[in-house]
Design a protein around this motif. Structure first.
Motif, PDB file in Angstrom:
ATOM      1  N   LEU A  22     -31.955  -9.875  10.648  1.00 15.63           N
ATOM      2  CA  LEU A  22     -31.984  -9.275   9.318  1.00 15.63           C
ATOM      3  C   LEU A  22     -30.602  -9.286   8.686  1.00 15.63           C
ATOM      4  O   LEU A  22     -30.451  -9.651   7.512  1.00 15.63           O
ATOM      5  N   ILE A  23     -29.586  -8.923   9.454  1.00 20.50           N
ATOM      6  CA  ILE A  23     -28.232  -8.887   8.892  1.00 20.50           C
ATOM      7  C   ILE A  23     -27.702 -10.304   8.692  1.00 20.50           C
ATOM      8  O   ILE A  23     -27.094 -10.618   7.669  1.00 20.50           O
ATOM      9  N   PHE A  24     -27.946 -11.178   9.661  1.00 27.38           N
ATOM     10  CA  PHE A  24     -27.426 -12.543   9.543  1.00 27.38           C
ATOM     11  C   PHE A  24     -28.045 -13.257   8.335  1.00 27.38           C
ATOM     12  O   PHE A  24     -27.351 -13.948   7.588  1.00 27.38           O
ATOM     13  N   ILE A  25     -29.335 -13.092   8.126  1.00 26.21           N
ATOM     14  CA  ILE A  25     -29.998 -13.775   7.009  1.00 26.21           C
ATOM     15  C   ILE A  25     -29.803 -13.011   5.700  1.00 26.21           C
ATOM     16  O   ILE A  25     -29.456 -13.603   4.665  1.00 26.21           O
ATOM     17  N   GLY A  26     -30.018 -11.676   5.733  1.00 27.27           N
ATOM     18  CA  GLY A  26     -29.910 -10.897   4.501  1.00 27.27           C
ATOM     19  C   GLY A  26     -28.493 -10.831   3.977  1.00 27.27           C
ATOM     20  O   GLY A  26     -28.219 -11.208   2.822  1.00 27.27           O
ATOM     21  N   GLY A  28     -26.115 -12.631   5.047  1.00 21.09           N
ATOM     22  CA  GLY A  28     -25.669 -14.013   4.912  1.00 21.09           C
ATOM     23  C   GLY A  28     -26.026 -14.596   3.551  1.00 21.09           C
ATOM     24  O   GLY A  28     -25.231 -15.319   2.937  1.00 21.09           O
ATOM     25  N   ALA A  29     -27.216 -14.269   3.066  1.00 17.78           N
ATOM     26  CA  ALA A  29     -27.616 -14.729   1.724  1.00 17.78           C
ATOM     27  C   ALA A  29     -26.719 -14.118   0.660  1.00 17.78           C
ATOM     28  O   ALA A  29     -26.296 -14.802  -0.283  1.00 17.78           O
ATOM     29  N   ALA A  30     -26.418 -12.818   0.816  1.00 22.75           N
ATOM     30  CA  ALA A  30     -25.528 -12.164  -0.148  1.00 22.75           C
ATOM     31  C   ALA A  30     -24.134 -12.774  -0.112  1.00 22.75           C
ATOM     32  O   ALA A  30     -23.477 -12.915  -1.153  1.00 22.75           O
ATOM     33  N   THR A  31     -23.684 -13.166   1.075  1.00 22.96           N
ATOM     34  CA  THR A  31     -22.368 -13.789   1.205  1.00 22.96           C
ATOM     35  C   THR A  31     -22.349 -15.180   0.574  1.00 22.96           C
ATOM     36  O   THR A  31     -21.436 -15.525  -0.180  1.00 22.96           O
ATOM     37  N   ALA A  32     -23.353 -15.967   0.873  1.00 32.68           N
ATOM     38  CA  ALA A  32     -23.392 -17.346   0.388  1.00 32.68           C
ATOM     39  C   ALA A  32     -23.604 -17.431  -1.120  1.00 32.68           C
ATOM     40  O   ALA A  32     -23.004 -18.281  -1.795  1.00 32.68           O
ATOM     41  N   LEU A  33     -24.471 -16.548  -1.649  1.00 32.42           N
ATOM     42  CA  LEU A  33     -24.830 -16.632  -3.068  1.00 32.42           C
ATOM     43  C   LEU A  33     -23.879 -15.872  -3.968  1.00 32.42           C
ATOM     44  O   LEU A  33     -23.768 -16.180  -5.157  1.00 32.42           O
ATOM     45  N   GLY A  34     -23.210 -14.862  -3.430  1.00 32.51           N
ATOM     46  CA  GLY A  34     -22.291 -14.078  -4.240  1.00 32.51           C
ATOM     47  C   GLY A  34     -23.021 -13.134  -5.178  1.00 32.51           C
ATOM     48  O   GLY A  34     -24.190 -12.802  -4.981  1.00 32.51           O
ATOM     49  N   ALA A  35     -22.336 -12.705  -6.218  1.00 30.32           N
ATOM     50  CA  ALA A  35     -22.887 -11.726  -7.157  1.00 30.32           C
ATOM     51  C   ALA A  35     -23.962 -12.345  -8.044  1.00 30.32           C
ATOM     52  O   ALA A  35     -24.061 -13.572  -8.187  1.00 30.32           O
ATOM     53  N   ASN A  36     -24.778 -11.475  -8.624  1.00 29.36           N
ATOM     54  CA  ASN A  36     -25.798 -11.856  -9.616  1.00 29.36           C
ATOM     55  C   ASN A  36     -26.903 -12.736  -9.049  1.00 29.36           C
ATOM     56  O   ASN A  36     -27.463 -13.582  -9.765  1.00 29.36           O
ATOM     57  N   TYR A  99     -20.033 -10.106  12.734  1.00 32.44           N
ATOM     58  CA  TYR A  99     -18.942 -10.932  13.246  1.00 32.44           C
ATOM     59  C   TYR A  99     -19.328 -12.414  13.290  1.00 32.44           C
ATOM     60  O   TYR A  99     -18.475 -13.297  13.128  1.00 32.44           O
ATOM     61  N   CYS A 100     -20.608 -12.685  13.496  1.00 29.66           N
ATOM     62  CA  CYS A 100     -21.062 -14.071  13.459  1.00 29.66           C
ATOM     63  C   CYS A 100     -20.886 -14.645  12.053  1.00 29.66           C
ATOM     64  O   CYS A 100     -20.451 -15.786  11.879  1.00 29.66           O
ATOM     65  N   LEU A 101     -21.210 -13.835  11.039  1.00 35.02           N
ATOM     66  CA  LEU A 101     -20.994 -14.268   9.655  1.00 35.02           C
ATOM     67  C   LEU A 101     -19.508 -14.482   9.381  1.00 35.02           C
ATOM     68  O   LEU A 101     -19.118 -15.441   8.696  1.00 35.02           O
ATOM     69  N   LEU A 102     -18.681 -13.578   9.895  1.00 32.19           N
ATOM     70  CA  LEU A 102     -17.235 -13.719   9.713  1.00 32.19           C
ATOM     71  C   LEU A 102     -16.754 -15.050  10.290  1.00 32.19           C
ATOM     72  O   LEU A 102     -15.909 -15.736   9.696  1.00 32.19           O
ATOM     73  N   TYR A 103     -17.321 -15.429  11.431  1.00 34.39           N
ATOM     74  CA  TYR A 103     -16.926 -16.682  12.078  1.00 34.39           C
ATOM     75  C   TYR A 103     -17.416 -17.898  11.300  1.00 34.39           C
ATOM     76  O   TYR A 103     -16.641 -18.828  11.036  1.00 34.39           O
ATOM     77  N   VAL A 104     -18.694 -17.893  10.926  1.00 39.94           N
ATOM     78  CA  VAL A 104     -19.244 -19.099  10.291  1.00 39.94           C
ATOM     79  C   VAL A 104     -18.697 -19.311   8.880  1.00 39.94           C
ATOM     80  O   VAL A 104     -18.584 -20.457   8.412  1.00 39.94           O
ATOM     81  N   PHE A 105     -18.331 -18.225   8.194  1.00 36.79           N
ATOM     82  CA  PHE A 105     -17.766 -18.383   6.851  1.00 36.79           C
ATOM     83  C   PHE A 105     -16.247 -18.521   6.886  1.00 36.79           C
ATOM     84  O   PHE A 105     -15.621 -18.784   5.863  1.00 36.79           O
ATOM     85  N   GLY A 107     -14.004 -16.254   7.309  1.00 34.08           N
ATOM     86  CA  GLY A 107     -13.284 -15.108   6.749  1.00 34.08           C
ATOM     87  C   GLY A 107     -14.255 -14.198   6.025  1.00 34.08           C
ATOM     88  O   GLY A 107     -15.452 -14.509   5.894  1.00 34.08           O
ATOM     89  N   PRO A 108     -13.782 -13.062   5.509  1.00 36.42           N
ATOM     90  CA  PRO A 108     -14.652 -12.087   4.837  1.00 36.42           C
ATOM     91  C   PRO A 108     -15.046 -12.520   3.422  1.00 36.42           C
ATOM     92  O   PRO A 108     -14.778 -11.822   2.436  1.00 36.42           O
ATOM     93  N   VAL A 109     -15.681 -13.686   3.322  1.00 41.19           N
ATOM     94  CA  VAL A 109     -16.130 -14.200   2.018  1.00 41.19           C
ATOM     95  C   VAL A 109     -17.135 -13.220   1.408  1.00 41.19           C
ATOM     96  O   VAL A 109     -18.056 -12.746   2.081  1.00 41.19           O
ATOM     97  N   SER A 110     -16.944 -12.908   0.126  1.00 43.12           N
ATOM     98  CA  SER A 110     -17.844 -11.986  -0.591  1.00 43.12           C
ATOM     99  C   SER A 110     -18.109 -10.710   0.199  1.00 43.12           C
ATOM    100  O   SER A 110     -19.214 -10.160   0.178  1.00 43.12           O
ATOM    101  N   ASN A 111     -17.072 -10.258   0.916  1.00 50.98           N
ATOM    102  CA  ASN A 111     -17.168  -9.035   1.728  1.00 50.98           C
ATOM    103  C   ASN A 111     -18.282  -9.114   2.776  1.00 50.98           C
ATOM    104  O   ASN A 111     -18.782  -8.090   3.242  1.00 50.98           O
ATOM    105  N   LEU A 112     -18.672 -10.342   3.142  1.00 51.90           N
ATOM    106  CA  LEU A 112     -19.740 -10.573   4.132  1.00 51.90           C
ATOM    107  C   LEU A 112     -21.042  -9.867   3.750  1.00 51.90           C
ATOM    108  O   LEU A 112     -21.831  -9.486   4.606  1.00 51.90           O
ATOM    109  N   GLY A 113     -21.245  -9.725   2.445  1.00 49.02           N
ATOM    110  CA  GLY A 113     -22.490  -9.109   1.981  1.00 49.02           C
ATOM    111  C   GLY A 113     -22.559  -7.624   2.220  1.00 49.02           C
ATOM    112  O   GLY A 113     -23.653  -7.029   2.183  1.00 49.02           O
TER     113      GLY A 113
END
Length: 247
Positions: A22-26, A28-36, A99-105, A107-113
């Motif tokens: 749930l956290i990796f996908i949810g 992760g989507a917020a991190t990848a897509l950013g705001a709006n 932490y998996c999101l931190l690794y794959v991105f 860094g803390p891109v988009s605050n990691l969602g």
């Protein structure tokens, strides 16, 4: 969501994997897509919840949310002795996903969602109200679709869509977390703790209110209605073969 008696290791592993997903996908989507991009993020969360309830519901109940675990315990539908192990498994899964999101991105891109309160448009009190009510709605849906007698086969859809509509409704203001694991996982990995106590207090209070209401109002009311129906049937059909069996 009905709990099937299996080994505790299997149940805790299911909670870990479900919460991690749930956290990796949810998030992760917020991190990848950013705001709006709230609709896409909302459905990423909701669909993940639906899928994993279908996959693990018979193993652990697939709470994947400490607030749901606490709410079910408050409702008397989950053993108190299993609350702490479940919550620990959920939090470990959430933090591992962060932490998996931190690794794959990288860094803390988009605050990691991480779910953050938009203090330009809402106060902490307002954020508390949104998160508490949203969590109340979620736990209420779980109890009435997955736990109550004659649970609905549509429970995974109802529960997943409750998460989705909460994010659609107020995600732009608070992130629509309604889940302490969703709040804590990305926050720990990104090092962002602003307002975290507001989230946790609101979510736990909302969950407990839903559980207590279910235990002392809905269940009591249902039992009384069923007793009334049995008494009416016995009065209309007094023969021994038509009496309700003794409790």
């Amino acid at each position: 969501m009905h709990h099937k008696m299996t080994g505790p290791t299997r149940a805790l592993t299911a909670e870990f994997i479900g919460t991690f997903s749930l956290i990796f996908i949810g998030a992760g989507a917020a991190t990848a897509l950013g705001a709006n991009h709230d609709p896409a993020v909302a459905f990423a969360h909701g669909l993940t919840v639906m899928v994993f309830i279908a996959a693990f519901g018979d193993i652990s109940g697939c709470h994947i949310n400490p607030a749901v675990t606490v709410g079910l315990a408050a409702a008397g539908e989950f053993p108190a002795r299993r609350v702490v192990p479940y919550i620990l498994a959920q939090l470990v899964g959430a933090i591992a996903a962060g932490y998996c999101l931190l690794y794959v991105f990288g860094g803390p891109v988009s605050n990691l969602g991480a779910t953050l309160i938009d203090t330009h448009r809402i106060t902490y009190t307002g954020a508390f109200a949104f998160e508490a009510l949203g969590t109340f709605f979620l736990v209420n849906t779980v109890l009435h679709t997955a736990v109550r007698r004659n649970a609905s086969r549509l429970a995974p859809i109802a529960i997943g869509m409750t998460v989705t509509i909460c994010i659609l409704g107020f995600g732009v203001l608070t992130g629509g977390s309604i889940n302490p694991a969703r709040t804590i996982g990305p926050a720990v990995a990104a090092g962002l703790y602003d307002g975290i106590l507001v989230y946790l207090a609101a979510q736990l209070i909302g969950a407990i209110c839903a559980g207590v209401l279910y235990r002392w109002f809905w269940i009591s009311d249902t039992s009384a209605d069923q007793t009334g129906l049995h008494d009416e049937a016995a009065a209309n059909h007094p023969g021994p073969s038509n009496r309700a069996p003794a409790e």
